[in-house]
Design a protein around this motif. Structure first.
Motif, PDB file in Angstrom:
ATOM      1  N   GLN A 267       6.682   3.314 -10.295  1.00 53.74           N
ATOM      2  CA  GLN A 267       7.665   4.317 -10.721  1.00 53.74           C
ATOM      3  C   GLN A 267       7.647   5.583  -9.865  1.00 53.74           C
ATOM      4  O   GLN A 267       8.436   6.489 -10.099  1.00 53.74           O
ATOM      5  N   VAL A 268       6.761   5.632  -8.881  1.00 52.51           N
ATOM      6  CA  VAL A 268       6.694   6.793  -7.990  1.00 52.51           C
ATOM      7  C   VAL A 268       7.586   6.518  -6.785  1.00 52.51           C
ATOM      8  O   VAL A 268       7.366   5.560  -6.049  1.00 52.51           O
ATOM      9  N   PRO A 269       8.615   7.348  -6.590  1.00 56.97           N
ATOM     10  CA  PRO A 269       9.516   7.108  -5.453  1.00 56.97           C
ATOM     11  C   PRO A 269       8.837   7.376  -4.110  1.00 56.97           C
ATOM     12  O   PRO A 269       7.915   8.198  -4.021  1.00 56.97           O
ATOM     13  N   LEU A 270       9.303   6.672  -3.099  1.00 57.19           N
ATOM     14  CA  LEU A 270       8.777   6.874  -1.750  1.00 57.19           C
ATOM     15  C   LEU A 270       9.360   8.145  -1.145  1.00 57.19           C
ATOM     16  O   LEU A 270      10.507   8.505  -1.418  1.00 57.19           O
ATOM     17  N   THR A 271       8.567   8.784  -0.298  1.00 50.96           N
ATOM     18  CA  THR A 271       9.068   9.927   0.461  1.00 50.96           C
ATOM     19  C   THR A 271       9.967   9.395   1.576  1.00 50.96           C
ATOM     20  O   THR A 271       9.993   8.187   1.851  1.00 50.96           O
ATOM     21  N   SER A 272      10.658  10.274   2.234  1.00 53.20           N
ATOM     22  CA  SER A 272      11.529   9.838   3.333  1.00 53.20           C
ATOM     23  C   SER A 272      10.703   9.194   4.453  1.00 53.20           C
ATOM     24  O   SER A 272      11.131   8.207   5.053  1.00 53.20           O
ATOM     25  N   VAL A 273       9.526   9.715   4.718  1.00 50.72           N
ATOM     26  CA  VAL A 273       8.644   9.143   5.746  1.00 50.72           C
ATOM     27  C   VAL A 273       8.196   7.749   5.321  1.00 50.72           C
ATOM     28  O   VAL A 273       8.169   6.814   6.131  1.00 50.72           O
ATOM     29  N   GLN A 274       7.843   7.594   4.053  1.00 53.13           N
ATOM     30  CA  GLN A 274       7.420   6.289   3.545  1.00 53.13           C
ATOM     31  C   GLN A 274       8.566   5.286   3.581  1.00 53.13           C
ATOM     32  O   GLN A 274       8.355   4.116   3.887  1.00 53.13           O
ATOM     33  N   ARG A 275       9.782   5.742   3.288  1.00 50.61           N
ATOM     34  CA  ARG A 275      10.943   4.835   3.350  1.00 50.61           C
ATOM     35  C   ARG A 275      11.178   4.355   4.784  1.00 50.61           C
ATOM     36  O   ARG A 275      11.507   3.185   5.007  1.00 50.61           O
ATOM     37  N   GLU A 276      10.989   5.243   5.749  1.00 52.40           N
ATOM     38  CA  GLU A 276      11.127   4.847   7.152  1.00 52.40           C
ATOM     39  C   GLU A 276      10.067   3.826   7.526  1.00 52.40           C
ATOM     40  O   GLU A 276      10.358   2.847   8.220  1.00 52.40           O
ATOM     41  N   GLU A 277       8.838   4.052   7.090  1.00 52.70           N
ATOM     42  CA  GLU A 277       7.745   3.114   7.361  1.00 52.70           C
ATOM     43  C   GLU A 277       8.024   1.771   6.687  1.00 52.70           C
ATOM     44  O   GLU A 277       7.808   0.708   7.268  1.00 52.70           O
ATOM     45  N   TYR A 278       8.520   1.807   5.456  1.00 53.18           N
ATOM     46  CA  TYR A 278       8.868   0.589   4.724  1.00 53.18           C
ATOM     47  C   TYR A 278       9.920  -0.211   5.492  1.00 53.18           C
ATOM     48  O   TYR A 278       9.780  -1.423   5.670  1.00 53.18           O
ATOM     49  N   ALA A 279      10.959   0.458   5.969  1.00 55.95           N
ATOM     50  CA  ALA A 279      12.017  -0.214   6.717  1.00 55.95           C
ATOM     51  C   ALA A 279      11.461  -0.844   8.001  1.00 55.95           C
ATOM     52  O   ALA A 279      11.815  -1.975   8.352  1.00 55.95           O
ATOM     53  N   ARG A 280      10.578  -0.130   8.683  1.00 54.48           N
ATOM     54  CA  ARG A 280       9.976  -0.652   9.915  1.00 54.48           C
ATOM     55  C   ARG A 280       9.106  -1.868   9.621  1.00 54.48           C
ATOM     56  O   ARG A 280       9.169  -2.881  10.322  1.00 54.48           O
TER      57      ARG A 280
ATOM     58  N   ALA B 164       0.802  -1.219   0.000  1.00 51.82           N
ATOM     59  CA  ALA B 164       0.000   0.000   0.000  1.00 51.82           C
ATOM     60  C   ALA B 164       0.841   1.278   0.000  1.00 51.82           C
ATOM     61  O   ALA B 164       0.334   2.353  -0.324  1.00 51.82           O
ATOM     62  N   LEU B 165       2.112   1.174   0.328  1.00 47.07           N
ATOM     63  CA  LEU B 165       2.973   2.362   0.340  1.00 47.07           C
ATOM     64  C   LEU B 165       3.153   2.959  -1.053  1.00 47.07           C
ATOM     65  O   LEU B 165       3.349   4.161  -1.192  1.00 47.07           O
ATOM     66  N   TRP B 166       3.125   2.129  -2.068  1.00 52.34           N
ATOM     67  CA  TRP B 166       3.374   2.610  -3.427  1.00 52.34           C
ATOM     68  C   TRP B 166       2.073   2.816  -4.183  1.00 52.34           C
ATOM     69  O   TRP B 166       1.275   1.899  -4.342  1.00 52.34           O
ATOM     70  N   SER B 167       1.859   4.010  -4.706  1.00 56.97           N
ATOM     71  CA  SER B 167       0.696   4.247  -5.556  1.00 56.97           C
ATOM     72  C   SER B 167       0.979   3.737  -6.965  1.00 56.97           C
ATOM     73  O   SER B 167       0.062   3.373  -7.696  1.00 56.97           O
ATOM     74  N   HIS B 168       2.250   3.712  -7.333  1.00 57.77           N
ATOM     75  CA  HIS B 168       2.677   3.241  -8.649  1.00 57.77           C
ATOM     76  C   HIS B 168       4.156   2.863  -8.532  1.00 57.77           C
ATOM     77  O   HIS B 168       4.917   3.556  -7.855  1.00 57.77           O
TER      78      HIS B 168
END
Length: 49
Positions: free
Chosen positions: A19-32, A13-17
């Motif tokens: 090819q759309v890069p994650l924001t820094s907040v999303q990258r932190e959530e992804y890592a967690r 669910a973090l990625w809308s598409h």
């Protein structure tokens, strides 16, 4: 503790598409989320602080 299925859904669910890069907040959530998923996969069910 969430199930592997719930964690996978949250990760997807973090990625809308793709090819759309994650924001820094999303990258932190992804890592967690990934760390939580790894803990479940190896059977480590101790609660994180």
């Amino acid at each position: 503790m969430r199930s592997a299925e719930e964690l996978n859904a949250a990760i997807r669910a973090l990625w809308s598409h793709p090819q759309v890069p994650l924001t820094s907040v999303q990258r932190e959530e992804y890592a967690r989320l990934c760390a939580e998923l790894v803990a479940i996969q190896r059977g480590d069910v101790t609660a994180a602080a």
